[in-house]
Design an enzyme around this catalytic site. Structure first.
Site, PDB file in Angstrom:
ATOM      1  N   ASN A 211       0.849  -1.194   0.000  1.00 15.89           N
ATOM      2  CA  ASN A 211       0.000   0.000   0.000  1.00 15.89           C
ATOM      3  C   ASN A 211       0.886   1.246   0.000  1.00 15.89           C
ATOM      4  O   ASN A 211       2.111   1.150  -0.041  1.00 15.89           O
ATOM      5  CB  ASN A 211      -0.941  -0.025   1.216  1.00 15.89           C
ATOM      6  CG  ASN A 211      -0.166  -0.091   2.508  1.00 15.89           C
ATOM      7  OD1 ASN A 211       0.561   0.821   2.851  1.00 15.89           O
ATOM      8  ND2 ASN A 211      -0.294  -1.209   3.226  1.00 15.89           N
ATOM      9  N   LYS A 290       9.099 -16.957 -10.716  1.00 17.14           N
ATOM     10  CA  LYS A 290       8.283 -15.864 -11.242  1.00 17.14           C
ATOM     11  C   LYS A 290       7.092 -16.433 -12.019  1.00 17.14           C
ATOM     12  O   LYS A 290       7.275 -17.303 -12.883  1.00 17.14           O
ATOM     13  CB  LYS A 290       9.148 -15.000 -12.174  1.00 17.14           C
ATOM     14  CG  LYS A 290       8.423 -13.798 -12.697  1.00 17.14           C
ATOM     15  CD  LYS A 290       9.316 -12.997 -13.633  1.00 17.14           C
ATOM     16  CE  LYS A 290       8.459 -11.970 -14.341  1.00 17.14           C
ATOM     17  NZ  LYS A 290       9.056 -11.484 -15.561  1.00 17.14           N
ATOM     18  N   PRO A 308      -2.366 -12.124  10.677  1.00 22.50           N
ATOM     19  CA  PRO A 308      -2.706 -11.890  12.096  1.00 22.50           C
ATOM     20  C   PRO A 308      -2.948 -10.403  12.316  1.00 22.50           C
ATOM     21  O   PRO A 308      -2.306  -9.565  11.671  1.00 22.50           O
ATOM     22  CB  PRO A 308      -1.459 -12.359  12.849  1.00 22.50           C
ATOM     23  CG  PRO A 308      -0.361 -12.412  11.839  1.00 22.50           C
ATOM     24  CD  PRO A 308      -1.008 -12.627  10.503  1.00 22.50           C
ATOM     25  N   ILE A 310      -2.131  -7.538  14.332  1.00 22.63           N
ATOM     26  CA  ILE A 310      -1.024  -7.301  15.274  1.00 22.63           C
ATOM     27  C   ILE A 310      -1.503  -6.526  16.507  1.00 22.63           C
ATOM     28  O   ILE A 310      -1.300  -6.938  17.644  1.00 22.63           O
ATOM     29  CB  ILE A 310       0.122  -6.542  14.568  1.00 22.63           C
ATOM     30  CG1 ILE A 310       0.642  -7.368  13.396  1.00 22.63           C
ATOM     31  CG2 ILE A 310       1.250  -6.230  15.557  1.00 22.63           C
ATOM     32  CD1 ILE A 310       1.592  -6.648  12.470  1.00 22.63           C
TER      33      ILE A 310
HETATM   34  O1  PMT Z   1       2.878   6.085   6.542  1.00 19.85           O
HETATM   35  P1  PMT Z   1       2.271   7.400   6.088  1.00 19.85           P
HETATM   36  O2  PMT Z   1       2.443   7.608   4.591  1.00 19.85           O
HETATM   37  O3  PMT Z   1       2.784   8.560   6.894  1.00 19.85           O
HETATM   38  O4  PMT Z   1       0.696   7.318   6.308  1.00 19.85           O
HETATM   39  C1  PMT Z   1       0.188   7.277   7.599  1.00 19.85           C
HETATM   40  C2  PMT Z   1      -0.986   6.280   7.720  1.00 19.85           C
HETATM   41  C3  PMT Z   1      -2.156   6.787   6.907  1.00 19.85           C
HETATM   42  C4  PMT Z   1      -0.559   4.907   7.219  1.00 19.85           C
HETATM   43  C5  PMT Z   1      -1.329   6.208   9.266  1.00 19.85           C
HETATM   44  O5  PMT Z   1      -1.743   7.468   9.716  1.00 19.85           O
HETATM   45  C6  PMT Z   1      -2.411   5.175   9.528  1.00 19.85           C
HETATM   46  O6  PMT Z   1      -3.590   5.436   9.441  1.00 19.85           O
HETATM   47  N1  PMT Z   1      -1.987   3.934   9.884  1.00 19.85           N
HETATM   48  C7  PMT Z   1      -2.889   2.777  10.048  1.00 19.85           C
HETATM   49  C8  PMT Z   1      -3.215   2.205   8.704  1.00 19.85           C
HETATM   50  C9  PMT Z   1      -4.145   1.008   8.787  1.00 19.85           C
HETATM   51  O7  PMT Z   1      -3.740  -0.055   8.443  1.00 19.85           O
HETATM   52  O8  PMT Z   1      -5.314   1.263   9.307  1.00 19.85           O
HETATM   53  P2  PMT Z   1      -6.503   0.149   9.499  1.00 19.85           P
HETATM   54  O9  PMT Z   1      -7.678   0.979   9.834  1.00 19.85           O
HETATM   55  O10 PMT Z   1      -6.574  -0.744   8.331  1.00 19.85           O
HETATM   56  O11 PMT Z   1      -6.024  -0.684  10.752  1.00 19.85           O
HETATM   57  C10 PMT Z   1      -6.467  -0.436  12.085  1.00 19.85           C
HETATM   58  C11 PMT Z   1      -5.348  -0.696  13.058  1.00 19.85           C
HETATM   59  O12 PMT Z   1      -5.015  -2.077  13.066  1.00 19.85           O
HETATM   60  C12 PMT Z   1      -4.068   0.043  12.766  1.00 19.85           C
HETATM   61  O13 PMT Z   1      -3.501   0.448  13.974  1.00 19.85           O
HETATM   62  C13 PMT Z   1      -3.200  -1.022  12.106  1.00 19.85           C
HETATM   63  O14 PMT Z   1      -1.805  -0.770  12.351  1.00 19.85           O
HETATM   64  C14 PMT Z   1      -3.647  -2.265  12.815  1.00 19.85           C
HETATM   65  N2  PMT Z   1      -3.537  -3.524  12.071  1.00 19.85           N
HETATM   66  C15 PMT Z   1      -4.231  -3.723  10.927  1.00 19.85           C
HETATM   67  C16 PMT Z   1      -4.180  -4.950  10.294  1.00 19.85           C
HETATM   68  C17 PMT Z   1      -3.368  -5.962  10.849  1.00 19.85           C
HETATM   69  N3  PMT Z   1      -3.270  -7.146  10.254  1.00 19.85           N
HETATM   70  N4  PMT Z   1      -2.679  -5.741  11.960  1.00 19.85           N
HETATM   71  C18 PMT Z   1      -2.753  -4.536  12.587  1.00 19.85           C
HETATM   72  O15 PMT Z   1      -2.098  -4.332  13.618  1.00 19.85           O
END
Ligand code: PMT
Length: 405
Positions: A211, A290, A308, A310
């Site tokens: 992403n 590939k 998972p 995290i």
């Molecule tokens: O890196 P930048 O370019 O500065 O951009 C910043 C950002 C937009 C990435 C940052 O501000 C942000 O929003 N980070 C979280 C992105 C995300 O994955 O959001 P989510 O809503 O999909 O996930 C919710 C939470 O679960 C987040 O804390 C994520 O880290 C966590 N997560 C998600 C999936 C997973 N498998 N494990 C996780 O821990």
């Protein structure tokens, strides 16, 4: 104007890059906040902005010559070296950075740096190709290892027309760094782990799913936390950012690797912040070779399996659970989804960002956050990620104090 830099002695070292013209504004902003600014210019810097301008805005004669008997008789290079509470090199060209790494003292600026014990902050500014050059990257990482702080650079349109990393941070972003550096240390004796950047989920040896996360938000939080006195571990996906000073960095690629590193560190940290954009799914199988394009079909399908979660796994720890902060990157119904994640993942706080807004969120210098916790919320307006990181941590500190009582 808050006197956040009251009495702080900042030696502003200007080298010869086009961003030098921003130093007049930078100096004014520092002085407005109570700092004393002594300007030192390299010979090349004077081609971009005059010593007279810098003298007028700083209210002090500019130092620019090592071999000037009159200057040495007043505040000579050794006194300058001892005077500073902070040496800020802005703009720091690739040439200045290379000379710092080599330990050269072939002008006033590099000589006084060699003679100084003051903390040094470097604000790189150069063409994106020069910044990406392996020599520059090695030089910057050597300076980081010596404890110098690297502030920036930012990405964007450059004076030469190129686009990429290499722009000096804006004056107000540098001011925010100075304020954080001199600010209180409310995270002293606190261990904080943070995830940042994207993950890469391999499809075959040459392809992956990922992403647009640049890591800037997470790195800004790591840097601000270190400035506030925390012992910081930064678990980073693949990004093109220098490690902030006084931060321990662990590089990972995939969500599974990030999970392993995060679970190891969560139990030995007081605060865990999950800023990484972790891929929710990964290909169920990684091809050994590939994958070849076929002539018999216009489609290909990849079966994905869930990664998972995290931050939810950290928050579910029964023993040694850290104060756990998540992010929510949403494009619609931001509050509803953020509150849903706060509850479902059992977080102590969630930082919601609307990533559909142009110029904010993913891969941008600015962001806007809305924080939610069990009995409260606070909107942090649009600002650079460094400024938001500091504001966010101020609130985390307060909530963590309640949590650890
Ligand atoms: O890196 P930048 O370019 O500065 O951009 C910043 C950002 C937009 C990435 C940052 O501000 C942000 O929003 N980070 C979280 C992105 C995300 O994955 O959001 P989510 O809503 O999909 O996930 C919710 C939470 O679960 C987040 O804390 C994520 O880290 C966590 N997560 C998600 C999936 C997973 N498998 N494990 C996780 O821990």
């Amino acid at each position: 104007m808050p006197q956040s830099l009251s009495g702080k002695k900042i030696l502003l070292g200007i080298s010869g890059g086009i961003a030098a013209y921003k130093c007049a504004d930078l100096t004014r902003r520092l002085i407005e906040r109570g700092a004393q600014v002594q300007v030192v210019m390299t010979p090349a810097a004077k081609e971009f902005i005059t010593p007279l301008t810098m003298q007028a805005v700083s209210g002090r004669p500019v130092s620019d010559s090592l071999l000037d008997p009159a200057a040495e008789a007043s505040m000579g290079h050794i006194e300058l070296a001892k005077w500073a509470d902070l040496i800020l090199l802005a703009p720091a060209t690739s040439d200045l950075i290379a000379r710092l790494r080599a330990g050269m003292g072939n002008d006033l600026l590099t000589t006084l740096i060699l003679a100084s014990n003051a903390p040094i902050a470097v604000a790189p500014a150069m063409n994106q190709q020069m910044y990406a050059n392996v020599a520059t990257q090695e030089n910057i990482s050597a300076l980081t290892q010596r404890g110098m702080m690297i502030w920036g650079p930012a990405a964007g349109q450059q004076a030469c027309g190129d686009v990429g990393y290499g722009r000096m941070l804006e004056p107000m972003e540098l001011v925010a760094h100075c304020e954080a550096f001199f600010g209180p240390k409310p995270l002293q004796n606190i261990k904080l782990a943070i995830t940042a950047g994207p993950t890469r989920e391999a499809i075959d040896p040459v392809r992956y799913i990922s992403n647009h996360s640049s890591g800037k938000m997470g790195f800004a939080i790591a840097e601000a936390a270190a400035n506030m006195g925390a012992d910081v571990t930064l678990i980073s996906g693949p990004v093109a950012l220098a490690t902030p000073a006084n931060v321990t960095r662990i590089d990972v690629e995939s969500a599974e690797q990030m999970y392993k590193a995060a679970m190891e560190h969560a139990v030995i940290n007081d605060i865990f912040i999950s800023c990484a954009a972790v891929a929710d799914y990964r290909p169920s199988q990684i091809a050994d070779q590939k994958i070849k394009k076929t002539d018999d079909s216009d489609q290909m399908q990849i079966v994905m399996v869930k990664n998972p979660d995290i931050v939810a796994s950290v928050a579910a720890l029964k023993d040694k659970r850290p104060f756990t902060v998540g992010f929510a990157a949403e494009t619609q119904d931001v509050k509803k989804y953020a509150l849903g994640k706060l509850a479902k993942k059992n977080l102590d706080m969630i930082c919601a960002n609307d990533v559909s807004v142009e110029g904010l969120g993913f891969n941008s210098n600015d962001n806007a956050l809305h924080l939610y916790w069990k009995n409260g919320e606070q909107a942090l307006g649009t600002a650079c990620k460094q400024h938001l990181a500091k504001q966010l941590l101020d609130i985390v500190v307060k909530q963590y104090q309640q949590y650890s009582k």
